[in-house]
Design an enzyme around this catalytic site. Sequence first.
Site, PDB file in Angstrom:
ATOM      1  N   GLY B  69     -15.371  49.276  54.674  1.00 27.27           N
ATOM      2  CA  GLY B  69     -14.868  49.823  55.925  1.00 27.27           C
ATOM      3  C   GLY B  69     -15.948  50.266  56.896  1.00 27.27           C
ATOM      4  N   CYS B 279      13.966  32.320  60.006  1.00 27.05           N
ATOM      5  CA  CYS B 279      13.185  31.271  60.664  1.00 27.05           C
ATOM      6  C   CYS B 279      14.095  30.113  61.039  1.00 27.05           C
ATOM      7  CB  CYS B 279      12.061  30.797  59.739  1.00 27.05           C
ATOM      8  SG  CYS B 279      11.203  29.354  60.383  1.00 27.05           S
ATOM      9  N   CYS B 282      12.739  26.931  58.782  1.00 27.16           N
ATOM     10  CA  CYS B 282      12.817  26.876  57.329  1.00 27.16           C
ATOM     11  C   CYS B 282      13.812  27.878  56.747  1.00 27.16           C
ATOM     12  CB  CYS B 282      11.437  27.091  56.701  1.00 27.16           C
ATOM     13  SG  CYS B 282      10.835  28.788  56.863  1.00 27.16           S
ATOM     14  N   CYS B 309       8.825  31.072  61.749  1.00 26.34           N
ATOM     15  CA  CYS B 309       7.701  31.642  61.013  1.00 26.34           C
ATOM     16  C   CYS B 309       6.456  31.566  61.871  1.00 26.34           C
ATOM     17  CB  CYS B 309       7.423  30.853  59.739  1.00 26.34           C
ATOM     18  SG  CYS B 309       8.657  31.047  58.480  1.00 26.34           S
ATOM     19  N   CYS B 315       5.454  27.665  56.540  1.00 28.09           N
ATOM     20  CA  CYS B 315       6.775  27.267  57.037  1.00 28.09           C
ATOM     21  C   CYS B 315       7.061  25.808  56.669  1.00 28.09           C
ATOM     22  CB  CYS B 315       6.842  27.458  58.548  1.00 28.09           C
ATOM     23  SG  CYS B 315       8.472  27.219  59.257  1.00 28.09           S
TER      24      CYS B 315
END
Lengths: 276, 362
Positions: B69, B279, B282, B309, B315
């Site tokens: 970090g 979606c 899909c 998606c 997808c």
Amino acid sequence: MTLLDASDLRRVYGDSCGDCVELTGDAAGTNQCPECGAVVACADVSLDVEPGEVLGIVGESGSGKSSVAELLALERATDGQASGDVRLDGHDGNLLDADYETRHRLRNGAVGLVHQHVRDGLNLEFTGGGNVAEKLLAAGWRNFGDVRDRVRDLFEETEVPVERMDDPTETYSGGMQRRVQIARALATDPDVVILDEPTTGLDVSVQARVLDMFRRIQREEDVAAVVVSHDLGVVRLLADRTLVMRHGRVVETGLTDRVMEDPHHEYTQTLINSVI
Amino acid sequence: MTDAGADAADGTEPAAAAESGTQISATSVADAVDDLSGEGLSGYNYAYLDEHTKREVRRAILKGIAIPGHQVPFASRPMPLARGWGTGGIQASLSLLGPDDAFKVIDQGSDESVNAANVRRLAETTAEVETTTDTTEADVIQTRHRIPEEVLDEDQILVLQVPITDALRKVDSSDAANRRRHAHANYGKMWVHLYENVVEWGEIQIAARYPAMVAGRYLMDPSPIPRWDLPKLDDADNLFVFAAGREARIYAVPPHTDVEPLAFEDKSFQVERFPDQSCHSCGSTDTYLTEIETEEGTESDGGDRLYVCNDTSFCLKRQDDPGLAKDHHLDREGVDWGPGTPGGPAGADRDELAEGDGGDDA
């Protein structure tokens, strides 16, 4: 048991020639070294505060009151050389030598400071409530509801209109900003609060209300305080004991009533006689 | 590319060039370009960057891994695209890639954006790597603002492009003051920002670049990934490298590091919600969806409100196999990866997940 014990507080601005402290002070009649031009903001200042006691520091502008207040509040020195010894009951060692994290933790817990200048003490873009919340959040409060309740209580206690707590602090009046600073200083139930000129710039009626409010909270919470002011009235109203400063030195110390009624030092006599 | 230039330039004498210092004997721009490109890519070092640069970037990455970090400065070379377009990500990717690696580039979930295609081609021609659009086959994935839906494993590295490195810049524009805050883990100001956010909106309203504590020490800007992706950083199997070319900073989240979004105990971190949406392509209900415009326009223009998606590669797989799990390629099952990992009936539990588990995961 002494709560706050400070000795030999000294702050010098500018390159010191080494003899500055001897060449300045009340006897020399100046706080600027005639040899090197360094300013001895304060030197040889020792004081102690008992739990629940209010100590007043009076003196004219430039007498070193704020320098003492900053040292007591463990503020980071931005320039100049500072030395001395500050001890707080329950904490080990000289706190002026403590690392940043320790001082930061103490400033968010045991020690509260009300700055002379609002801009030093508050972030004016934050809301009033945010300024008080910052102290709690920095001290590790992580429950929004708890923070909110505590901020609301503090606003009520310090007599700031609660419905204004979510407005930006810059839209507050001078008196409200001063109260928010006091609320912020009291947020984490400190052992000692340092107030640097708590009423400067306020009109007389607002001064009276801020002082009344602080005196009430100080007694209710039994928090010790150091009140720094050039205004004898403020110190007379709040302080149990008083220190008189001039040219960076303490010239007289005693119970407030004694200092006011029977001033020993020539300067104190002038100061008290000159009150309008 | 040279044809158009050649047509335009044919017939003009290169007199000016002949008079100046550089002698160009060719009679047309096309010839001149041919002469110049004689050396071709062989004039470049492997993977475009010189070895010293790559070594410096790798050192910055190692230091970033050692201090999760923490923002590590690096030199950040000029790259053949504008700063702010992924120059940090390219430098990190090209320093990490070797000839046996497969490389995938995604731009906000899409493999086919112009920028993603160009970055992929640069790696292909200079580092001679295989490129792929399949998340599970890639060794290094460079991404702009998304983490793939499919779970990454311990052999993969995700390189995230970062526009703004410091989460604290939102609350204080002074980098010097912010560096001091990081040094002292003093994040009070950011907490006030969250407090005021809740006061104003009733919940924390930060859409992207949601600040997170890494390993309980440093506050990190996770780059503008949606909140949806933030829980994936926590205790992941793979390495995350964050690289900012413009700001010349690299930071990292090593595998199995705690990443905790800032939130209050009673105002938890929440991921995006897509109530009752799936979606359009899909049918997935457990992926991050984006609204698209139909031929009739958006909903306000009288068109349909359609969602698809955001991760196009996953997808396409789901279109062939609607039941495909996000951890289908792993030996283990039920691997935790972000919100809405399959486990319940599709769609039924997502609101629940978004409200509850999203916070718990974090």
